[in-house]
Design a protein around this motif. Structure first.
Motif, PDB file in Angstrom:
ATOM      1  N   LYS A   1     -13.347  11.202  -4.207  1.00  9.91           N
ATOM      2  CA  LYS A   1     -14.016  10.548  -5.331  1.00  9.91           C
ATOM      3  C   LYS A   1     -14.945  11.530  -6.045  1.00  9.91           C
ATOM      4  CE  LYS A   1     -13.740   5.767  -3.864  1.00  9.91           C
ATOM      5  NZ  LYS A   1     -13.411   5.086  -5.140  1.00  9.91           N
ATOM      6  N   ALA A   2     -15.333  11.140  -7.255  1.00 13.55           N
ATOM      7  CA  ALA A   2     -16.279  11.946  -8.025  1.00 13.55           C
ATOM      8  C   ALA A   2     -17.138  10.996  -8.858  1.00 13.55           C
ATOM      9  CB  ALA A   2     -15.561  12.940  -8.927  1.00 13.55           C
ATOM     10  N   PRO A   3     -18.471  11.187  -8.869  1.00 11.43           N
ATOM     11  CA  PRO A   3     -19.356  10.295  -9.633  1.00 11.43           C
ATOM     12  C   PRO A   3     -19.057  10.377 -11.132  1.00 11.43           C
ATOM     13  CG  PRO A   3     -20.609  11.625  -8.063  1.00 11.43           C
ATOM     14  CD  PRO A   3     -19.231  12.201  -8.122  1.00 11.43           C
ATOM     15  N   ARG A   4     -18.885   9.222 -11.754  1.00 16.83           N
ATOM     16  CA  ARG A   4     -18.557   9.186 -13.177  1.00 16.83           C
ATOM     17  C   ARG A   4     -19.622   9.883 -14.022  1.00 16.83           C
ATOM     18  NH1 ARG A   4     -14.391   5.662 -14.302  1.00 16.83           N
ATOM     19  NH2 ARG A   4     -13.832   4.211 -12.617  1.00 16.83           N
ATOM     20  N   GLU A   5     -20.893   9.674 -13.708  1.00 17.37           N
ATOM     21  CA  GLU A   5     -21.959  10.208 -14.550  1.00 17.37           C
ATOM     22  C   GLU A   5     -22.144  11.711 -14.396  1.00 17.37           C
ATOM     23  OE1 GLU A   5     -26.126   9.536 -12.253  1.00 17.37           O
ATOM     24  OE2 GLU A   5     -25.074   7.709 -12.854  1.00 17.37           O
ATOM     25  N   LEU A   6     -21.413  12.317 -13.431  1.00 18.94           N
ATOM     26  CA  LEU A   6     -21.552  13.756 -13.208  1.00 18.94           C
ATOM     27  C   LEU A   6     -20.256  14.520 -13.474  1.00 18.94           C
ATOM     28  CD1 LEU A   6     -23.712  13.749  -9.937  1.00 18.94           C
ATOM     29  CD2 LEU A   6     -24.475  14.111 -12.293  1.00 18.94           C
ATOM     30  N   LEU A   7     -19.289  13.885 -14.094  1.00 18.01           N
ATOM     31  CA  LEU A   7     -17.997  14.543 -14.297  1.00 18.01           C
ATOM     32  C   LEU A   7     -18.109  15.809 -15.140  1.00 18.01           C
ATOM     33  CD1 LEU A   7     -15.586  11.527 -14.887  1.00 18.01           C
ATOM     34  CD2 LEU A   7     -15.860  12.907 -12.819  1.00 18.01           C
ATOM     35  N   GLU A   8     -19.005  15.816 -16.106  1.00 13.45           N
ATOM     36  CA  GLU A   8     -19.140  16.983 -16.975  1.00 13.45           C
ATOM     37  C   GLU A   8     -20.179  17.980 -16.466  1.00 13.45           C
ATOM     38  OE1 GLU A   8     -16.930  17.300 -19.320  1.00 13.45           O
ATOM     39  OE2 GLU A   8     -16.177  15.339 -18.698  1.00 13.45           O
ATOM     40  N   ALA A   9     -20.883  17.621 -15.412  1.00  9.26           N
ATOM     41  CA  ALA A   9     -21.931  18.504 -14.874  1.00  9.26           C
ATOM     42  C   ALA A   9     -21.302  19.715 -14.192  1.00  9.26           C
ATOM     43  CB  ALA A   9     -22.804  17.751 -13.892  1.00  9.26           C
ATOM     44  N   GLU A  10     -22.025  20.806 -14.192  1.00  7.27           N
ATOM     45  CA  GLU A  10     -21.624  22.026 -13.491  1.00  7.27           C
ATOM     46  C   GLU A  10     -22.807  22.482 -12.656  1.00  7.27           C
ATOM     47  OE1 GLU A  10     -18.806  23.934 -13.567  1.00  7.27           O
ATOM     48  OE2 GLU A  10     -17.656  22.825 -15.083  1.00  7.27           O
TER      49      GLU A  10
ATOM     50  N   GLY B   1     -18.039  24.147  -8.858  1.00 10.56           N
ATOM     51  CA  GLY B   1     -19.049  23.633  -9.769  1.00 10.56           C
ATOM     52  C   GLY B   1     -18.995  22.139 -10.012  1.00 10.56           C
ATOM     53  N   LYS B   2     -17.998  21.420  -9.452  1.00 11.79           N
ATOM     54  CA  LYS B   2     -17.838  19.995  -9.684  1.00 11.79           C
ATOM     55  C   LYS B   2     -18.271  19.183  -8.460  1.00 11.79           C
ATOM     56  CE  LYS B   2     -16.377  20.135 -13.870  1.00 11.79           C
ATOM     57  NZ  LYS B   2     -17.213  19.567 -14.956  1.00 11.79           N
ATOM     58  N   VAL B   3     -19.033  18.128  -8.742  1.00 16.51           N
ATOM     59  CA  VAL B   3     -19.494  17.241  -7.672  1.00 16.51           C
ATOM     60  C   VAL B   3     -18.346  16.327  -7.260  1.00 16.51           C
ATOM     61  CG1 VAL B   3     -21.123  15.435  -7.036  1.00 16.51           C
ATOM     62  CG2 VAL B   3     -21.846  17.281  -8.566  1.00 16.51           C
ATOM     63  N   MET B   4     -18.121  16.224  -5.961  1.00 13.15           N
ATOM     64  CA  MET B   4     -17.079  15.357  -5.433  1.00 13.15           C
ATOM     65  C   MET B   4     -17.431  14.924  -4.024  1.00 13.15           C
ATOM     66  SD  MET B   4     -14.048  18.194  -4.844  1.00 13.15           S
ATOM     67  CE  MET B   4     -14.194  18.845  -6.513  1.00 13.15           C
TER      68      MET B   4
END
Length: 220
Positions: free
Chosen positions: A89-98, A185-188
């Motif tokens: 899974k990956a948080p929706r609000e952090l998809l564009e975060a690096e 760099g991607k939160v998951m």
């Protein structure tokens, strides 16, 4: 951030892929592609299994679910995929975060120690998750549990405990272990589940989640 962290743990109830450990599953988070080895004995869901998992994923308002793995011996089983599954899974609000892994873990570490997570906030969150899942599945689903923070190390922030899932008068107690981290760099998060009573308890699920998360790599 807090809601994303809790949502990752609480909203995931369903899952997996492959056949041989060397086989790779491909998934995307925030426009980046990643590879993860498929553990032996797990397969990507298809047919009715995929339809069910896609429906349950749609009920998670906090996260996307780019990858699910179920036991190969539970594919198209008349009683469903069972309790032993894995979700990415990956948080929706952090998809564009690096952000780097150290940056992310430093950011979430203060939240991991808040006692109020286990003093009413879980009940409120599970109530929201239950309603979201009920809406997505079209039948009453009640979720309660004791999922809570289990610390932070150099690899992951951990959430673990038990989930009580009641669907159509059937109740199941499950163990859950979640590793929250970043790759490329991607939160998951990797979420591992199994039936209550499985040897090692939820600590074993935490280890499974950690070990799998540490094998994820950006796709070439």
């Amino acid at each position: 951030m807090k809601l994303s962290i809790l949502g990752v743990a609480a909203a995931t109830l369903f899952a997996a892929q492959g056949a041989q450990a060397a086989e790779q599953a491909t998934f995307s988070v925030g426009g980046k592609r990643f590879l993860m080895p498929i553990p032996e004995g797990y397969c990507l869901p298809d047919g009715n299994d995929k339809t069910l998992l896609d429906a349950t994923a749609s009920g998670d308002k906090y996260n996307i679910t780019p990858l699910a793995l179920i036991r190969c011996d539970r594919r198209n089983h008349p009683e469903g995929v069972g309790a032993d599954y894995l979700l990415l899974k990956a948080p929706r609000e952090l998809l564009e975060a690096e952000m780097s892994r150290p940056e992310f873990l430093k950011l979430v570490e203060p939240e991991m120690g808040k006692a109020k997570w286990q003093d009413g906030e879980n009940d409120k969150l599970f109530g929201t998750v239950s309603q979201n899942m009920t809406d997505a599945m079209g039948s009453d689903i009640a979720i309660t549990g004791t999922l809570g923070p289990q610390g932070v190390d150099d690899d992951c922030a951990y959430i673990g405990g038990k989930l009580n899932v009641e669907v159509a008068a059937r109740k199941q107690v499950m163990l859950g272990g979640v590793c929250m981290t970043t790759v490329g760099g991607k939160v998951m998060t990797v979420n591992a589940y199994n039936i209550d009573g499985t040897p090692g308890g939820f600590i074993h699920q935490l280890r499974r989640a950690h070990d799998l998360a540490m094998q994820i790599r950006p796709a070439p």
